[in-house]
Write a protein that holds these residues in place. Structure first.
Motif: not given
Length: 272
Positions: A222-228
């Motif tokens: 993810t571009l914002d480094n939040k979980p996926s």
């Protein structure tokens, strides 16, 4: 070109899909803090080969392993490595198997120990969206109906729906027509026809829908480094309705989870 399957071919595909389902069940038993994704990859490869199949991902497009292992902010296509999993991680495990000339392709996102409530809800909604999409895979509907249903369900909960990565047709090749995006407009795209088999796989982010690819040529984060989160089933169109070929039942058996979520997509109870 869509490759329609006969009933006999669908049964062969069910066998391939269930090998993947059983493999994910074996992996589920071993997921815990301190275990590396490379160790889990070895478990999967041995199980697949021991059951008369070939790992579907190993060597496919030159991918180096049997599992795609994508922790936390990784969306998909993570390469197994020696780094141990930690308490509070999540890990998407995507697995493929080739048997009798047909592929199975199936994924589940696991919690490693206890995870925070925000991430736990992301996993729940993403898995629910998978079934929301599967319900739209029926006679006279189109690709856009599935994508729209998944997109609306997830965006209504404030999540980002990945655009660049999609589900797909499945058969003698891992990736066949049609592409199955997790976004779209109702009534658009190719029409579903009897005998189609597809892999439906929501890839949903806690934050932005935007992603980036790493220099290894595989890993997507993810571009914002939040979980996926990522969940995937193999589904056939039989008698005008969606029928699951894969199952999460072996995972749930390993984790001690009771669920009836798949019942509406089966003609008869699955015997473990």
């Amino acid at each position: 070109m869509i490759h329609v399957k006969t009933r006999e071919e669908i049964e062969l595909m069910r066998e391939s899909a269930l090998i993947v389902s059983k493999t994910l069940g074996e992996v589920a038993k071993a997921i815990k803090p301190g275990v590396s994704t490379l160790e889990l990859d070895k478990i999967a490869e041995e199980f697949i080969r021991d059951h008369g199949a070939e790992p579907g991902f190993l060597g496919l497009y030159d991918f180096p392993n049997s599992l795609c292992m994508s922790p936390n902010a990784q969306v998909v296509h993570g390469i197994p490595n020696k780094e141990p999993l930690k308490e509070g991680d999540i890990i998407s495990v995507d697995c493929g198997a080739l048997k009798n000339g047909f592929y199975g392709d199936h994924a589940y996102t696991f919690a490693v120990g206890d995870i925070d409530p925000e991430t736990e809800k992301l996993l729940q909604i993403t898995k629910e969206s998978l079934y929301v999409g599967i319900r739209e895979f029926k006679k006279n509907n189109r690709v856009g109906d599935v994508g729209y249903a998944i997109q609306k369900y997830c965006e209504d909960h404030g999540y980002g729906v990945v655009r660049e990565l999609v589900g797909h047709g499945l058969g003698k090749k891992m990736h066949e027509d049609p592409e199955m995006p997790n976004y779209g407009k109702r009534g658009r795209g190719k029409k579903f026809i009897e005998g189609m088999v597809v892999a439906i796989e929501p890839m949903i982010n806690l934050g932005t829908h935007r992603i980036q690819q790493h220099r290894d040529g595989w890993t997507i984060t993810t571009l914002d480094n939040k979980p996926s989160a990522h969940f995937e089933h193999d589904v056939a169109l039989v008698d005008g309705k969606p029928e699951l070929l894969s199952t999460f039942a072996y995972i749930y058996e390993a984790l001690g989870i009771e669920s009836d979520e798949e019942n509406e997509f089966r003609k008869e109870a699955l015997v473990l």
